[in-house]
Scaffold this active site. Sequence first.
Site, PDB file in Angstrom:
ATOM      1  N   SER A 226       0.821  -1.208   0.000  1.00 28.42           N
ATOM      2  CA  SER A 226       0.000   0.000   0.000  1.00 28.42           C
ATOM      3  C   SER A 226       0.859   1.264   0.000  1.00 28.42           C
ATOM      4  CB  SER A 226      -0.858   0.023   1.262  1.00 28.42           C
ATOM      5  OG  SER A 226      -0.012  -0.021   2.396  1.00 28.42           O
TER       6      SER A 226
ATOM      7  N   TYR B  98      -4.136   0.580   3.433  1.00 30.13           N
ATOM      8  CA  TYR B  98      -5.067  -0.487   3.043  1.00 30.13           C
ATOM      9  C   TYR B  98      -5.803  -1.054   4.266  1.00 30.13           C
ATOM     10  CZ  TYR B  98      -3.361  -1.262  -1.806  1.00 30.13           C
ATOM     11  OH  TYR B  98      -3.051  -1.165  -3.138  1.00 30.13           O
ATOM     12  N   GLY B  99      -5.188  -0.923   5.427  1.00 37.88           N
ATOM     13  CA  GLY B  99      -5.682  -1.607   6.632  1.00 37.88           C
ATOM     14  C   GLY B  99      -7.115  -1.301   6.995  1.00 37.88           C
TER      15      GLY B  99
ATOM     16  N   CYS C 184       2.516  -7.127   1.416  1.00 32.58           N
ATOM     17  CA  CYS C 184       1.552  -6.435   2.273  1.00 32.58           C
ATOM     18  C   CYS C 184       0.612  -7.493   2.838  1.00 32.58           C
ATOM     19  CB  CYS C 184       0.786  -5.435   1.409  1.00 32.58           C
ATOM     20  SG  CYS C 184      -0.612  -4.665   2.229  1.00 32.58           S
ATOM     21  N   ASN C 185       0.478  -7.505   4.157  1.00 38.68           N
ATOM     22  CA  ASN C 185      -0.417  -8.497   4.772  1.00 38.68           C
ATOM     23  C   ASN C 185      -1.874  -8.218   4.441  1.00 38.68           C
ATOM     24  OD1 ASN C 185       1.024 -10.326   7.084  1.00 38.68           O
ATOM     25  ND2 ASN C 185       2.134  -8.435   6.696  1.00 38.68           N
TER      26      ASN C 185
ATOM     27  N   CYS D 191       2.425  -7.086   9.656  1.00 38.72           N
ATOM     28  CA  CYS D 191       2.322  -5.907   8.799  1.00 38.72           C
ATOM     29  C   CYS D 191       3.743  -5.562   8.393  1.00 38.72           C
ATOM     30  CB  CYS D 191       1.682  -4.743   9.554  1.00 38.72           C
ATOM     31  SG  CYS D 191       1.698  -3.210   8.595  1.00 38.72           S
ATOM     32  N   THR D 192       3.939  -5.316   7.104  1.00 41.54           N
ATOM     33  CA  THR D 192       5.308  -5.134   6.626  1.00 41.54           C
ATOM     34  C   THR D 192       5.917  -3.792   7.043  1.00 41.54           C
ATOM     35  OG1 THR D 192       4.408  -4.445   4.487  1.00 41.54           O
ATOM     36  CG2 THR D 192       5.083  -6.740   4.696  1.00 41.54           C
TER      37      THR D 192
HETATM   38  N1  DGL Z   1       2.148  -2.830   5.069  1.00 40.19           N
HETATM   39  C1  DGL Z   1       0.830  -3.264   4.938  1.00 40.19           C
HETATM   40  C2  DGL Z   1       0.516  -4.560   5.635  1.00 40.19           C
HETATM   41  O1  DGL Z   1       1.364  -5.366   5.713  1.00 40.19           O
HETATM   42  C3  DGL Z   1      -0.253  -2.267   4.846  1.00 40.19           C
HETATM   43  C4  DGL Z   1      -0.563  -1.371   5.935  1.00 40.19           C
HETATM   44  C5  DGL Z   1      -1.685  -0.438   5.536  1.00 40.19           C
HETATM   45  O2  DGL Z   1      -1.648   0.072   4.418  1.00 40.19           O
HETATM   46  O3  DGL Z   1      -2.613  -0.236   6.329  1.00 40.19           O
HETATM   47  O4  DGL Z   1      -0.553  -4.839   6.059  1.00 40.19           O
END
Ligand code: DGL
Length: 271
Positions: free
Chosen positions: A14, A45-46, A76-77, A189-190
């Site tokens: 994201s 994205y969360g 991205c998770n 979360c990355t």
């Molecule tokens: N880095 C992302 C993840 O691993 C996204 C975090 C987000 O955009 O809220 O979920």
Amino acid sequence: MNNSPSSPIGIFDSGTGGLTVAHAIKRLLPHEHMVYFGDTAHFPYGDKSEAAIQAYSVKIADVLLKKGCKVIVIACNSASSAAYELLKEYVRKEAHIINVIDPMVKLITQNFEGKRVGLIGTKRTVQSGIYARKIADAKKNITLSSLATPLLTPMIEEGFFNNQISHEIISQYLKEETLQNIDALILACTHYPLIRKEINHFYNNSIPVIDSAEEVALALKEHLQKYSLFNDERGPVQRTFYVSDYTEAFEASTRLFFQEKVLLEKHSLWN
Ligand code: DGL
């Protein structure tokens, strides 16, 4: 299927958090070309719906396929939980696809049998219940306790950590009932590897705090091996970084995530 070993690896997130995965890939597979896409226009994205994340992910896959990527890594998770199955179908004939969840589930089920494991991630990832389902499928008697920690990603993407306020926010979350008496903590979360030091400090280094970056890089390496996709050319390596919206703040935060300066290019998702 794009099976040329000299084709790039596509990686997306994201925003810039997936650069923690891109960095691990660069370290393990230094000869691979790479195209990174950060969907900064739709960050975070969360808190988006599954349908919205699926729509963005398909658009990003189109961009990466146009760039000739041989493998797409969903770094991205939130996108892995919402869109992996769909993307697998979508890119099936054109590229391989890897998510960040399966390598972590493999690590946990191999090493934490009979244990109680905590997990922190975005609302999308935690509400999807995907880690709990995949860990339960392995039948290893692992108890998973998950907590959505929605303030962490925006805080980190702003470069706002290692200070008194971030310590306070992190410890408020980690003190929650759900996360008590755990034997390990998954960073689902990355973005979170950047606050690992603060999390370790909270636990006095008494439990393992695990992120997926290296596991994903290893899974990718195995995949390239299995399908004879290693780049064996030894010329200069190309790494290109696109974002769907550009601000200087994003460019500044790339250094935190990728550990070196990268030049971001703007690339719209909608043409
Ligand atoms: N880095 C992302 C993840 O691993 C996204 C975090 C987000 O955009 O809220 O979920």
